[in-house]
Design a protein around this motif. Structure first.
Motif, short mmCIF file in Angstrom:
data_model
loop_
_atom_site.label_atom_id
_atom_site.label_comp_id
_atom_site.label_asym_id
_atom_site.label_seq_id
_atom_site.Cartn_x
_atom_site.Cartn_y
_atom_site.Cartn_z
N ARG A 184 22.50 -7.95 -32.05
CA ARG A 184 23.58 -7.82 -31.06
C ARG A 184 23.14 -8.29 -29.67
NH1 ARG A 184 26.86 -8.40 -28.29
NH2 ARG A 184 28.83 -7.34 -27.87
N VAL A 211 23.58 -9.10 -22.88
CA VAL A 211 24.61 -8.61 -23.80
C VAL A 211 25.61 -9.74 -24.00
CG1 VAL A 211 26.38 -6.88 -24.21
CG2 VAL A 211 24.31 -6.27 -22.93
N SER A 214 31.17 -10.42 -27.19
CA SER A 214 31.47 -10.45 -28.62
C SER A 214 32.52 -9.39 -28.89
CB SER A 214 30.19 -10.14 -29.41
OG SER A 214 30.51 -9.72 -30.70
N PRO A 217 31.45 -4.24 -31.11
CA PRO A 217 31.10 -3.26 -30.09
C PRO A 217 29.59 -3.12 -29.91
CG PRO A 217 32.38 -2.23 -31.89
CD PRO A 217 32.14 -3.67 -32.26
N LEU A 218 29.23 -2.57 -28.77
CA LEU A 218 27.81 -2.45 -28.41
C LEU A 218 27.29 -1.11 -28.92
CD1 LEU A 218 25.83 -4.12 -26.64
CD2 LEU A 218 26.56 -2.75 -24.69
N SER A 248 22.72 -6.88 -14.65
CA SER A 248 24.10 -7.03 -15.10
C SER A 248 25.04 -6.09 -14.36
CB SER A 248 24.15 -6.71 -16.59
OG SER A 248 25.47 -6.67 -17.07
N TRP A 249 26.33 -6.42 -14.43
CA TRP A 249 27.35 -5.50 -13.92
C TRP A 249 27.44 -4.26 -14.81
CZ3 TRP A 249 31.64 -4.14 -16.83
CH2 TRP A 249 31.84 -4.89 -17.99
N SER A 263 31.21 6.27 -24.09
CA SER A 263 31.49 4.83 -24.26
C SER A 263 30.19 4.07 -24.51
CB SER A 263 32.19 4.27 -23.02
OG SER A 263 31.28 4.18 -21.96
N ASN A 264 30.30 2.99 -25.23
CA ASN A 264 29.10 2.20 -25.55
C ASN A 264 28.43 1.66 -24.30
OD1 ASN A 264 29.27 2.55 -28.32
ND2 ASN A 264 30.72 0.85 -28.54
N ILE A 265 29.24 1.26 -23.32
CA ILE A 265 28.65 0.68 -22.10
C ILE A 265 27.77 1.73 -21.41
CG2 ILE A 265 29.20 -0.14 -19.76
CD1 ILE A 265 31.55 -1.69 -20.97
N HIS A 288 33.35 -11.77 -16.65
CA HIS A 288 32.93 -11.38 -18.00
C HIS A 288 34.02 -10.64 -18.78
CE1 HIS A 288 28.87 -12.84 -17.71
NE2 HIS A 288 28.71 -12.22 -16.55
N VAL A 289 34.87 -9.92 -18.08
CA VAL A 289 35.91 -9.15 -18.79
C VAL A 289 37.23 -9.91 -18.83
CG1 VAL A 289 37.24 -6.99 -18.79
CG2 VAL A 289 34.79 -6.97 -18.28
N THR A 311 43.08 -1.76 -21.42
CA THR A 311 42.00 -0.86 -21.82
C THR A 311 41.47 -0.07 -20.62
OG1 THR A 311 40.17 -2.36 -21.37
CG2 THR A 311 41.26 -2.62 -23.50
N THR A 312 40.71 0.98 -20.93
CA THR A 312 40.13 1.82 -19.88
C THR A 312 39.29 0.97 -18.91
OG1 THR A 312 39.93 3.48 -21.61
CG2 THR A 312 38.87 3.99 -19.53
N LEU A 313 38.52 0.04 -19.48
CA LEU A 313 37.65 -0.78 -18.63
C LEU A 313 38.47 -1.72 -17.74
CD1 LEU A 313 34.75 -1.66 -17.90
CD2 LEU A 313 34.92 -3.39 -19.69
N GLU A 314 39.49 -2.35 -18.31
CA GLU A 314 40.34 -3.25 -17.51
C GLU A 314 40.98 -2.48 -16.35
OE1 GLU A 314 41.67 -6.38 -21.06
OE2 GLU A 314 43.00 -4.74 -20.52
C1 LIG Z 1 29.62 -5.11 -23.54
C2 LIG Z 1 30.80 -4.98 -24.49
C3 LIG Z 1 30.46 -5.53 -25.87
C4 LIG Z 1 31.12 -3.49 -24.61
O1 LIG Z 1 32.24 -3.31 -25.45
P1 LIG Z 1 32.46 -1.88 -26.19
O2 LIG Z 1 31.36 -1.62 -27.16
O3 LIG Z 1 33.84 -1.88 -26.71
O4 LIG Z 1 32.33 -0.89 -24.93
P2 LIG Z 1 32.80 0.60 -24.64
O5 LIG Z 1 32.75 1.48 -25.86
O6 LIG Z 1 31.99 1.07 -23.49
O7 LIG Z 1 34.32 0.43 -24.17
C5 LIG Z 1 34.91 1.40 -23.30
C6 LIG Z 1 36.31 0.96 -22.96
O8 LIG Z 1 36.29 -0.32 -22.32
C7 LIG Z 1 37.04 -1.26 -23.06
N1 LIG Z 1 36.32 -2.55 -23.05
C8 LIG Z 1 35.02 -2.78 -23.30
N2 LIG Z 1 34.73 -4.08 -23.16
C9 LIG Z 1 35.89 -4.69 -22.85
C10 LIG Z 1 36.22 -6.04 -22.59
N3 LIG Z 1 35.30 -7.02 -22.62
N4 LIG Z 1 37.50 -6.33 -22.27
C11 LIG Z 1 38.43 -5.37 -22.21
N5 LIG Z 1 38.18 -4.06 -22.44
C12 LIG Z 1 36.91 -3.73 -22.77
C13 LIG Z 1 37.12 -0.68 -24.47
O9 LIG Z 1 38.24 -1.17 -25.16
C14 LIG Z 1 37.23 0.79 -24.16
O10 LIG Z 1 38.51 1.10 -23.66
P3 LIG Z 1 39.63 1.85 -24.55
O11 LIG Z 1 39.01 3.16 -24.96
O12 LIG Z 1 40.79 2.00 -23.63
O13 LIG Z 1 39.92 0.94 -25.71
C15 LIG Z 1 32.01 -5.75 -23.92
O14 LIG Z 1 32.36 -5.17 -22.69
C16 LIG Z 1 31.75 -7.22 -23.72
O15 LIG Z 1 31.74 -8.02 -24.65
N6 LIG Z 1 31.55 -7.63 -22.46
C17 LIG Z 1 31.32 -9.01 -22.10
C18 LIG Z 1 29.83 -9.35 -22.11
C19 LIG Z 1 29.15 -9.00 -20.82
O16 LIG Z 1 29.76 -8.70 -19.82
N7 LIG Z 1 27.81 -9.06 -20.89
C20 LIG Z 1 27.00 -8.84 -19.74
C21 LIG Z 1 26.89 -10.10 -18.98
S1 LIG Z 1 25.91 -9.86 -17.50
#
Ligand SMILES: CC(C)(COP(=O)(O)OP(=O)(O)OC[C@H]1O[C@@H](n2cnc3c(N)ncnc32)[C@H](O)[C@@H]1OP(=O)(O)O)[C@@H](O)C(=O)NCCC(=O)NCCS
Length: 337
Positions: A184, A211, A214, A217-218, A248-249, A263-265, A288-289, A311-314
């Motif tokens: 991953r 990261v 993808s 999920p993480l 990273s952010w 949450s995975n993040i 990234h998002v 989503t919560t993150l958005e």
């Molecule tokens: C890192 C990543 C895989 C985490 O995804 P994840 O495993 O789903 O993460 P979480 O469990 O913490 O998600 C928590 C919330 O944020 C949302 N979320 C996570 N990543 C998201 C993304 N890229 N876009 C939109 N929403 C996202 C999830 O859907 C969840 O919200 P919900 O409960 O309302 O559905 C994902 O954010 C990603 O692919 N990011 C882009 C890569 C990146 O930024 N890398 C670092 C570069 S410096």
């Protein structure tokens, strides 16, 4: 092939005719043009198959094949291709200090210029695959690592609306075997610290952690497996690897105000124990998002209005910015040895 004059070109000729930035010449001019193999590009059919193996989407495969460099038509670009190829060979497996970025060639070099580095990376695939085997990457890990090319082309096209490569700092590391993907997560070997550092002693070094975007999920399990594999691999590198860093952010602790602690993040962030080098970077979650770019430091209100809020993150990213807050990149440190 024999009648062409690219071998007789000087660095100055090439720089002037293509309008290359000083950064490009600083990188390429010192590369020896005598000795060593000259660049050989894979034949059309081989290149097409390789591009698919490296994870390029169809649009990027087509634009790359259509922009194949031609030694007769563009001798100056061929010079850049050849020097860049030799540079990668010279740097195979070598960790490097300083800014590794390869910035995009000037617009006047057209589609061939915008895809030139893709062809450099293609040309070096056999050597980087040999290097991967030598350091013990599996065949699958090797191809997975190199598919960073497909990911970066697709993401660059989505962000800029143009085919080809924008500035890249990750790909030169991947195509010299210094950066690799293990399940991953992605990692890259870094230079040891030479001076005072609050986390590292002199001579110690870390693997930088990435990261990759993808739909997967993480999860804890996926991250555990990646870190364990990285530790096993690092044991045979000559440098003393004592842990991991992640710039990273995803390391911004303000995310704890918005995401559930499960949450995975946040689970990923909590692996890291020390945080340094905090810099304002609203662009990072926006890019990234949401896959969007903007000019200047502040995210324009009109752009915020357009962003999806599913989503919560958005919602977190936009709410925080609307309330006058900012997002940051910072470096998280995790010691394992
Ligand atoms: C890192 C990543 C895989 C985490 O995804 P994840 O495993 O789903 O993460 P979480 O469990 O913490 O998600 C928590 C919330 O944020 C949302 N979320 C996570 N990543 C998201 C993304 N890229 N876009 C939109 N929403 C996202 C999830 O859907 C969840 O919200 P919900 O409960 O309302 O559905 C994902 O954010 C990603 O692919 N990011 C882009 C890569 C990146 O930024 N890398 C670092 C570069 S410096």
């Amino acid at each position: 092939m024999m009648a062409v004059g690219w071998r007789g070109l000087s660095a100055g000729d090439v720089s002037r005719r293509l309008g290359l930035a000083g950064e490009v010449m600083a990188r390429l001019a010192p590369v020896s043009r005598v000795g060593g193999p000259e660049v050989v590009l894979p034949a059309e059919g081989v290149a097409a198959r390789l591009l698919a193996r490296l994870g390029l989407e169809e649009a990027d495969r087509e634009s790359t094949l259509a922009a194949r460099p031609d030694v007769r038509r563009e001798p100056e670009l061929w010079w850049v291709l050849d020097r860049s190829y030799r540079l990668l060979l010279a740097q195979m497996g070598q960790r490097r200090a300083g800014d590794p970025a390869w910035r995009a060639l000037p617009d006047r070099t057209g589609a061939v210029g915008r895809h030139l580095f893709v062809w450099v990376f293609l040309a070096v695939v056999p050597q980087v695959r040999d290097y991967h085997a030598a350091i013990g990457l599996t065949d699958e890990e090797s191809w997975d690592s190199l598919s960073a090319l497909g990911d970066e082309l697709a993401s660059s096209r989505r962000l800029t609306g143009r085919a080809g490569l924008d500035a890249t700092w990750g790909l030169p590391l991947v195509f010299t075997g210094v950066g690799f993907r293990l399940g991953r997560l992605g990692f890259e070997r870094s230079c040891p610290e030479s001076g005072e550092h609050e986390f590292l002693q002199v001579g110690e070094s870390v693997l930088n952690t990435h990261v990759p975007a993808s739909r997967t999920p993480l999860t804890d399990e996926a991250c555990d497996a990646s870190f364990a594999r990285a530790i096993a691999l690092a044991g045979q590198f000559p440098e003393r690897v004592v842990g991991f860093a992640c710039h990273s952010w995803l390391m911004d602790e303000q995310l704890t105000q918005y995401l559930p602690s499960t949450s995975n993040i946040l689970r990923f962030q909590r692996r890291f124990t020390t945080f340094t080098d905090r810099v304002r970077a609203d662009w990072a979650p926006i890019e990234h998002v949401f896959h969007r770019r903007f000019d200047g430091d502040d995210v324009p209100g009109a752009l915020l209005d357009e962003l999806p809020q599913r989503t919560t993150l958005e919602r977190a990213i936009v709410t925080h910015l609307r309330s006058g807050g900012h997002w940051h990149n910072q470096t998280g440190w995790l010691r394992t040895h």
